[in-house]
Design a protein around this motif. Structure first.
Motif, PDB file in Angstrom:
ATOM      1  N   ILE A  74      11.383   4.465   5.130  1.00 52.76           N
ATOM      2  CA  ILE A  74      11.918   3.273   4.468  1.00 52.76           C
ATOM      3  C   ILE A  74      11.905   3.432   2.952  1.00 52.76           C
ATOM      4  O   ILE A  74      12.684   2.827   2.247  1.00 52.76           O
ATOM      5  N   GLY A  75      10.993   4.242   2.455  1.00 54.28           N
ATOM      6  CA  GLY A  75      10.919   4.456   1.009  1.00 54.28           C
ATOM      7  C   GLY A  75      10.064   3.433   0.287  1.00 54.28           C
ATOM      8  O   GLY A  75      10.166   3.288  -0.926  1.00 54.28           O
ATOM      9  N   LEU A  76       9.203   2.710   1.015  1.00 56.96           N
ATOM     10  CA  LEU A  76       8.331   1.715   0.395  1.00 56.96           C
ATOM     11  C   LEU A  76       6.903   2.245   0.311  1.00 56.96           C
ATOM     12  O   LEU A  76       6.431   2.927   1.210  1.00 56.96           O
ATOM     13  N   PHE A  77       6.244   1.885  -0.781  1.00 54.79           N
ATOM     14  CA  PHE A  77       4.841   2.208  -0.970  1.00 54.79           C
ATOM     15  C   PHE A  77       4.059   0.903  -0.994  1.00 54.79           C
ATOM     16  O   PHE A  77       4.536  -0.094  -1.524  1.00 54.79           O
ATOM     17  N   PRO A  78       2.847   0.900  -0.440  1.00 51.04           N
ATOM     18  CA  PRO A  78       2.066  -0.344  -0.457  1.00 51.04           C
ATOM     19  C   PRO A  78       1.668  -0.712  -1.875  1.00 51.04           C
ATOM     20  O   PRO A  78       1.420   0.159  -2.712  1.00 51.04           O
ATOM     21  N   SER A  79       1.619  -2.012  -2.142  1.00 48.03           N
ATOM     22  CA  SER A  79       1.150  -2.449  -3.459  1.00 48.03           C
ATOM     23  C   SER A  79      -0.366  -2.362  -3.526  1.00 48.03           C
ATOM     24  O   SER A  79      -0.940  -2.243  -4.608  1.00 48.03           O
ATOM     25  N   TYR A  80      -1.022  -2.387  -2.362  1.00 46.53           N
ATOM     26  CA  TYR A  80      -2.474  -2.314  -2.325  1.00 46.53           C
ATOM     27  C   TYR A  80      -2.912  -1.935  -0.914  1.00 46.53           C
ATOM     28  O   TYR A  80      -2.301  -2.358   0.065  1.00 46.53           O
ATOM     29  N   THR A  81      -3.965  -1.134  -0.837  1.00 44.54           N
ATOM     30  CA  THR A  81      -4.583  -0.792   0.440  1.00 44.54           C
ATOM     31  C   THR A  81      -6.083  -0.928   0.277  1.00 44.54           C
ATOM     32  O   THR A  81      -6.637  -0.512  -0.741  1.00 44.54           O
ATOM     33  N   ASP A  82      -6.751  -1.498   1.278  1.00 43.48           N
ATOM     34  CA  ASP A  82      -8.198  -1.689   1.193  1.00 43.48           C
ATOM     35  C   ASP A  82      -8.835  -1.400   2.542  1.00 43.48           C
ATOM     36  O   ASP A  82      -8.223  -1.624   3.576  1.00 43.48           O
ATOM     37  N   THR A  85     -12.613   3.224   3.344  1.00 37.25           N
ATOM     38  CA  THR A  85     -13.935   3.847   3.315  1.00 37.25           C
ATOM     39  C   THR A  85     -14.662   3.676   4.647  1.00 37.25           C
ATOM     40  O   THR A  85     -15.111   4.647   5.241  1.00 37.25           O
ATOM     41  N   GLN A  86     -14.775   2.452   5.129  1.00 42.10           N
ATOM     42  CA  GLN A  86     -15.475   2.211   6.390  1.00 42.10           C
ATOM     43  C   GLN A  86     -14.536   2.262   7.592  1.00 42.10           C
ATOM     44  O   GLN A  86     -14.966   2.518   8.704  1.00 42.10           O
ATOM     45  N   SER A  87     -13.291   1.959   7.375  1.00 41.74           N
ATOM     46  CA  SER A  87     -12.250   2.015   8.412  1.00 41.74           C
ATOM     47  C   SER A  87     -12.520   1.124   9.621  1.00 41.74           C
ATOM     48  O   SER A  87     -12.138   1.448  10.732  1.00 41.74           O
ATOM     49  N   THR A  88     -13.164  -0.009   9.400  1.00 47.41           N
ATOM     50  CA  THR A  88     -13.286  -0.991  10.475  1.00 47.41           C
ATOM     51  C   THR A  88     -12.222  -2.080  10.334  1.00 47.41           C
ATOM     52  O   THR A  88     -11.945  -2.799  11.284  1.00 47.41           O
ATOM     53  N   TRP A  89     -11.655  -2.190   9.127  1.00 44.17           N
ATOM     54  CA  TRP A  89     -10.557  -3.122   8.859  1.00 44.17           C
ATOM     55  C   TRP A  89      -9.807  -2.573   7.654  1.00 44.17           C
ATOM     56  O   TRP A  89     -10.323  -2.565   6.546  1.00 44.17           O
ATOM     57  N   ILE A  90      -8.611  -2.092   7.888  1.00 44.57           N
ATOM     58  CA  ILE A  90      -7.779  -1.582   6.804  1.00 44.57           C
ATOM     59  C   ILE A  90      -6.608  -2.534   6.621  1.00 44.57           C
ATOM     60  O   ILE A  90      -5.882  -2.838   7.574  1.00 44.57           O
ATOM     61  N   ALA A  91      -6.452  -3.025   5.403  1.00 43.70           N
ATOM     62  CA  ALA A  91      -5.337  -3.907   5.061  1.00 43.70           C
ATOM     63  C   ALA A  91      -4.364  -3.126   4.182  1.00 43.70           C
ATOM     64  O   ALA A  91      -4.768  -2.477   3.219  1.00 43.70           O
ATOM     65  N   ILE A  92      -3.091  -3.195   4.535  1.00 42.94           N
ATOM     66  CA  ILE A  92      -2.038  -2.513   3.786  1.00 42.94           C
ATOM     67  C   ILE A  92      -1.045  -3.577   3.351  1.00 42.94           C
ATOM     68  O   ILE A  92      -0.405  -4.225   4.187  1.00 42.94           O
ATOM     69  N   ASP A  93      -0.888  -3.744   2.039  1.00 48.59           N
ATOM     70  CA  ASP A  93      -0.095  -4.834   1.483  1.00 48.59           C
ATOM     71  C   ASP A  93       1.264  -4.339   1.014  1.00 48.59           C
ATOM     72  O   ASP A  93       1.354  -3.527   0.097  1.00 48.59           O
ATOM     73  N   TYR A  94       2.320  -4.843   1.643  1.00 50.91           N
ATOM     74  CA  TYR A  94       3.700  -4.564   1.242  1.00 50.91           C
ATOM     75  C   TYR A  94       4.352  -5.799   0.640  1.00 50.91           C
ATOM     76  O   TYR A  94       5.547  -6.006   0.760  1.00 50.91           O
ATOM     77  N   PHE A  95       3.585  -6.623   0.001  1.00 46.98           N
ATOM     78  CA  PHE A  95       3.982  -7.837  -0.701  1.00 46.98           C
ATOM     79  C   PHE A  95       4.450  -8.941   0.231  1.00 46.98           C
ATOM     80  O   PHE A  95       3.826  -9.984   0.295  1.00 46.98           O
ATOM     81  N   THR A  96       5.526  -8.754   0.961  1.00 42.53           N
ATOM     82  CA  THR A  96       5.982  -9.795   1.883  1.00 42.53           C
ATOM     83  C   THR A  96       5.307  -9.695   3.245  1.00 42.53           C
ATOM     84  O   THR A  96       5.339 -10.645   4.022  1.00 42.53           O
ATOM     85  N   THR A  97       4.718  -8.551   3.529  1.00 45.44           N
ATOM     86  CA  THR A  97       4.017  -8.326   4.792  1.00 45.44           C
ATOM     87  C   THR A  97       2.705  -7.612   4.507  1.00 45.44           C
ATOM     88  O   THR A  97       2.691  -6.616   3.784  1.00 45.44           O
TER      89      THR A  97
END
Length: 127
Positions: A74-82, A85-97
């Motif tokens: 798609i050519g999109l990069f996440p604005s933020y990923t968190d 490190t622990q990998s029990t909950w990874i959030a990937i932010d694409y602004f609208t999703t």
């Protein structure tokens, strides 16, 4: 679908969520839910997509593959990923999703489904 995603920016936004769900299913994510938050009073984003995995290794794998697939196709990069490190909950932010990839026990503990129960929720089958 892939050619359209790369060529047309409007198509990218309209079909991003479908693409994400398809890729989660490809990478064996389970119990996939899409939350449409747009009708809520002060939503943090338009959509949440939530899935889970049976191990932290699988959580990390799903999240990493999603970022790569979205970037490559798609050519999109996440604005933020968190959470890598622990990998029990990874959030990937694409602004609208925002994608939430959970270890199953962590998902139960945080209960995003309960917190955002007023949203329109769509459930997807495990493949």
């Amino acid at each position: 679908m892939q050619a359209k995603l790369k060529e047309n920016p409007q198509y990218k936004r309209e079909h991003l969520n479908d693409f994400i769900i398809e890729k989660i299913q490809d990478h064996k994510g389970k119990n996939i839910l899409k939350f449409d938050l747009r009708s809520l009073e002060t939503p943090p984003t338009d959509f949440f997509i939530i899935c889970e995995a049976d191990s932290v290794t699988h959580v990390k794998s799903i999240a990493g593959n999603l970022e790569k697939d979205i970037k490559d196709e798609i050519g999109l990069f996440p604005s933020y990923t968190d959470g890598k490190t622990q990998s029990t909950w990874i959030a990937i932010d694409y602004f609208t999703t925002i994608i939430h990839v959970f270890y199953s026990e962590t998902r139960k503990f945080y209960d995003l489904e309960g917190l955002w129960q007023d949203a329109e929720i769509t459930e997807y089958e495990n493949i």
